[in-house]
Design a protein around this motif. Sequence first.
Motif, mmCIF file in Angstrom:
data_model
loop_
_atom_site.group_PDB
_atom_site.id
_atom_site.type_symbol
_atom_site.label_atom_id
_atom_site.label_comp_id
_atom_site.label_asym_id
_atom_site.label_seq_id
_atom_site.Cartn_x
_atom_site.Cartn_y
_atom_site.Cartn_z
ATOM 1 N N LEU A 35 92.216 -21.226 -44.674
ATOM 2 C CA LEU A 35 92.896 -20.093 -43.705
ATOM 3 C C LEU A 35 92.094 -18.644 -44.098
ATOM 4 N N LEU A 36 91.787 -18.332 -45.342
ATOM 5 C CA LEU A 36 91.036 -17.153 -45.704
ATOM 6 C C LEU A 36 89.654 -17.286 -44.946
ATOM 7 N N ALA A 37 88.965 -18.326 -45.009
ATOM 8 C CA ALA A 37 87.596 -18.428 -44.394
ATOM 9 C C ALA A 37 87.904 -18.022 -43.062
ATOM 10 N N GLN A 38 88.630 -18.788 -42.280
ATOM 11 C CA GLN A 38 88.897 -18.625 -40.838
ATOM 12 C C GLN A 38 89.356 -16.927 -40.675
ATOM 13 N N ALA A 39 89.921 -16.425 -41.331
ATOM 14 C CA ALA A 39 90.418 -14.932 -41.481
ATOM 15 C C ALA A 39 89.034 -14.164 -41.642
ATOM 16 N N ALA A 40 88.121 -14.755 -42.406
ATOM 17 C CA ALA A 40 87.138 -14.086 -42.687
ATOM 18 C C ALA A 40 86.028 -14.052 -41.765
ATOM 19 N N ASN A 41 85.942 -15.035 -40.855
ATOM 20 C CA ASN A 41 85.131 -15.187 -39.524
ATOM 21 C C ASN A 41 85.770 -14.417 -38.282
ATOM 22 N N GLN A 42 86.853 -14.476 -38.394
ATOM 23 C CA GLN A 42 87.788 -13.866 -37.012
ATOM 24 C C GLN A 42 88.253 -12.363 -37.125
ATOM 25 N N GLY A 43 88.280 -12.079 -38.453
ATOM 26 C CA GLY A 43 89.018 -10.687 -38.924
ATOM 27 C C GLY A 43 90.362 -10.874 -39.167
ATOM 28 N N TYR A 44 91.020 -11.867 -38.590
ATOM 29 C CA TYR A 44 92.471 -12.248 -38.959
ATOM 30 C C TYR A 44 92.916 -13.612 -38.571
ATOM 31 N N ALA A 45 93.910 -14.125 -39.185
ATOM 32 C CA ALA A 45 94.657 -15.409 -38.832
ATOM 33 C C ALA A 45 96.043 -15.045 -38.843
ATOM 34 N N ASN A 46 96.717 -15.851 -37.968
ATOM 35 C CA ASN A 46 98.270 -15.764 -37.917
ATOM 36 C C ASN A 46 98.838 -17.241 -37.968
ATOM 37 N N ASN A 47 100.183 -17.258 -37.739
ATOM 38 C CA ASN A 47 101.261 -18.285 -37.653
ATOM 39 C C ASN A 47 100.713 -19.424 -38.921
ATOM 40 N N TYR A 48 100.488 -18.811 -40.055
ATOM 41 C CA TYR A 48 100.232 -19.874 -40.974
ATOM 42 C C TYR A 48 101.537 -19.870 -41.872
ATOM 43 N N SER A 49 101.556 -21.217 -42.152
ATOM 44 C CA SER A 49 102.711 -21.720 -43.038
ATOM 45 C C SER A 49 102.412 -22.426 -44.200
ATOM 46 N N GLY A 50 102.762 -22.211 -45.533
ATOM 47 C CA GLY A 50 102.394 -22.970 -46.595
ATOM 48 C C GLY A 50 103.299 -22.813 -47.751
ATOM 49 N N ILE A 51 103.266 -23.431 -48.814
ATOM 50 C CA ILE A 51 103.756 -23.521 -49.961
ATOM 51 C C ILE A 51 103.154 -22.632 -51.075
#
Length: 154
Positions: A99-115
């Motif tokens: 997820l952090l890599a996706q945000a690094a490439n796109q500027g942001y990521a959303n709708n993530y859920s996790g433990i």
Amino acid sequence: MEPWFEAAAVRHARRLCASFQHWTGRSLLPQTPQNDLDLAYELFHWSYPVLSHGNQADPILNYGNQAALTLWELSWSELVQMPSRLTAEPMAQAARAALLAQAANQGYANNYSGIRISRSGRRFQIKNAWIWNIIDETGQPIGQAATFNQWHIL
């Protein structure tokens, strides 16, 4: 002195909010205060957790508002010494890294859920998380941040 009141934390709060606006076109806080001290106060006392880390090889947390400190059962001084990866259990760290890599490439990521896991080992699920890259005033990347508006203890 409250940790959010120190000059570096005030500057960082401004960067967190400005970066969120830059990447998403949305305001992080419901109402953005006009001056930096008020913004830092509002962000630190906001009801939703906000965390950030630097851009080291193994990033260290460098900000957590009161909601995040409470949820992770940490003091400010404990939080700012903690590797960011330790906010998730070892088995959840690969998904978190992706997820952090996706945000690094796109500027942001959303709708993530996790433990996630607190200092005492208490597990909780986060939902609707936003992750974004933090940039300084010259547009240089200086880390990543996250916030979420839903969580529950498992």
